[in-house]
Write an enzyme that holds these catalytic residues in place. Structure first.
Site, PDB file in Angstrom:
ATOM      1  N   ILE A 270    -128.099 -91.123  77.413  1.00 41.65           N
ATOM      2  CA  ILE A 270    -126.663 -91.358  77.267  1.00 41.65           C
ATOM      3  C   ILE A 270    -126.410 -92.185  76.000  1.00 41.65           C
ATOM      4  O   ILE A 270    -126.094 -93.375  76.066  1.00 41.65           O
ATOM      5  CB  ILE A 270    -126.075 -92.065  78.509  1.00 41.65           C
ATOM      6  CG1 ILE A 270    -126.494 -91.337  79.789  1.00 41.65           C
ATOM      7  CG2 ILE A 270    -124.549 -92.126  78.406  1.00 41.65           C
ATOM      8  CD1 ILE A 270    -126.083 -92.043  81.068  1.00 41.65           C
ATOM      9  N   PRO A 271    -126.585 -91.559  74.825  1.00 42.64           N
ATOM     10  CA  PRO A 271    -126.254 -92.291  73.601  1.00 42.64           C
ATOM     11  C   PRO A 271    -124.757 -92.582  73.576  1.00 42.64           C
ATOM     12  O   PRO A 271    -123.952 -91.750  73.994  1.00 42.64           O
ATOM     13  CB  PRO A 271    -126.680 -91.329  72.485  1.00 42.64           C
ATOM     14  CG  PRO A 271    -126.764 -89.986  73.113  1.00 42.64           C
ATOM     15  CD  PRO A 271    -127.045 -90.202  74.569  1.00 42.64           C
ATOM     16  N   HIS A 272    -124.399 -93.777  73.083  1.00 46.82           N
ATOM     17  CA  HIS A 272    -122.998 -94.180  73.155  1.00 46.82           C
ATOM     18  C   HIS A 272    -122.685 -95.269  72.140  1.00 46.82           C
ATOM     19  O   HIS A 272    -123.585 -95.958  71.654  1.00 46.82           O
ATOM     20  CB  HIS A 272    -122.670 -94.699  74.559  1.00 46.82           C
ATOM     21  CG  HIS A 272    -123.526 -95.851  74.967  1.00 46.82           C
ATOM     22  ND1 HIS A 272    -124.815 -95.683  75.430  1.00 46.82           N
ATOM     23  CD2 HIS A 272    -123.305 -97.181  74.961  1.00 46.82           C
ATOM     24  CE1 HIS A 272    -125.338 -96.866  75.704  1.00 46.82           C
ATOM     25  NE2 HIS A 272    -124.446 -97.803  75.417  1.00 46.82           N
ATOM     26  N   ALA A 273    -121.394 -95.417  71.856  1.00 49.03           N
ATOM     27  CA  ALA A 273    -120.921 -96.491  70.976  1.00 49.03           C
ATOM     28  C   ALA A 273    -119.419 -96.619  71.110  1.00 49.03           C
ATOM     29  O   ALA A 273    -118.736 -95.695  71.570  1.00 49.03           O
ATOM     30  CB  ALA A 273    -121.285 -96.198  69.525  1.00 49.03           C
TER      31      ALA A 273
END
Length: 146
Positions: free
Chosen positions: A73-76
């Site tokens: 779950i890559p996120h920013a």
């Protein structure tokens, strides 16, 4: 979770993750390429996409978002985005995402939210971790904490 909250959660998810943002198969050679492909599926202008890319990759350098069980779950958080945006990549053969369990990732959920969007405040006035940040350690200004 109450039935009403489940319906609301489903409505929010369906608005954030539309069918055109689901990439099947996601045929890429690595996690950076996966992030790039998923970012390309989001309705972002070129400048915002570049800022989002830098923020997501910075987050990946801090600690992997490969949470195990074949999921990443890559996120920013990024200024200029007014609502959470999601993209999903399905990798049938798996992808090395440096997951915590060492296993290949088959589902990659990319989440990009606005810098001003924050989780509901706790009774002590902090975010969900009790330190003013969300579970990922991001503060409302996009900085990363603990």
């Amino acid at each position: 979770m109450s039935p009403e909250r489940r319906i609301l959660a489903g409505m929010i998810l369906s608005a954030a993750l539309t069918v055109d943002r689901i990439l099947v198969p996601l045929a890429v050679a690595g996690r950076v390429a996966a992030i790039d492909a998923l970012l390309a599926a989001l309705p972002l202008d070129t400048a915002t996409r570049a800022v989002a890319r830098a923020a997501v990759l910075e987050r990946e350098e801090e600690i992997t978002t490969g949470i195990g069980g074949g999921v990443a779950i890559p996120h920013a958080r990024v200024a200029g985005i007014d609502r959470p945006l999601l993209a999903l990549g399905i990798v049938p053969d798996g992808l090395d995402f440096d997951a915590i369990d060492g296993e290949p990732v088959r589902l990659v959920f990319l989440c990009v939210a606005g810098a001003a969007q924050s989780p509901p405040a706790q009774p002590d006035g902090t975010g969900s971790d009790g330190d003013g940040s969300d579970a990922a350690g991001s503060t409302a200004d996009g900085a990363h904490g603990g």
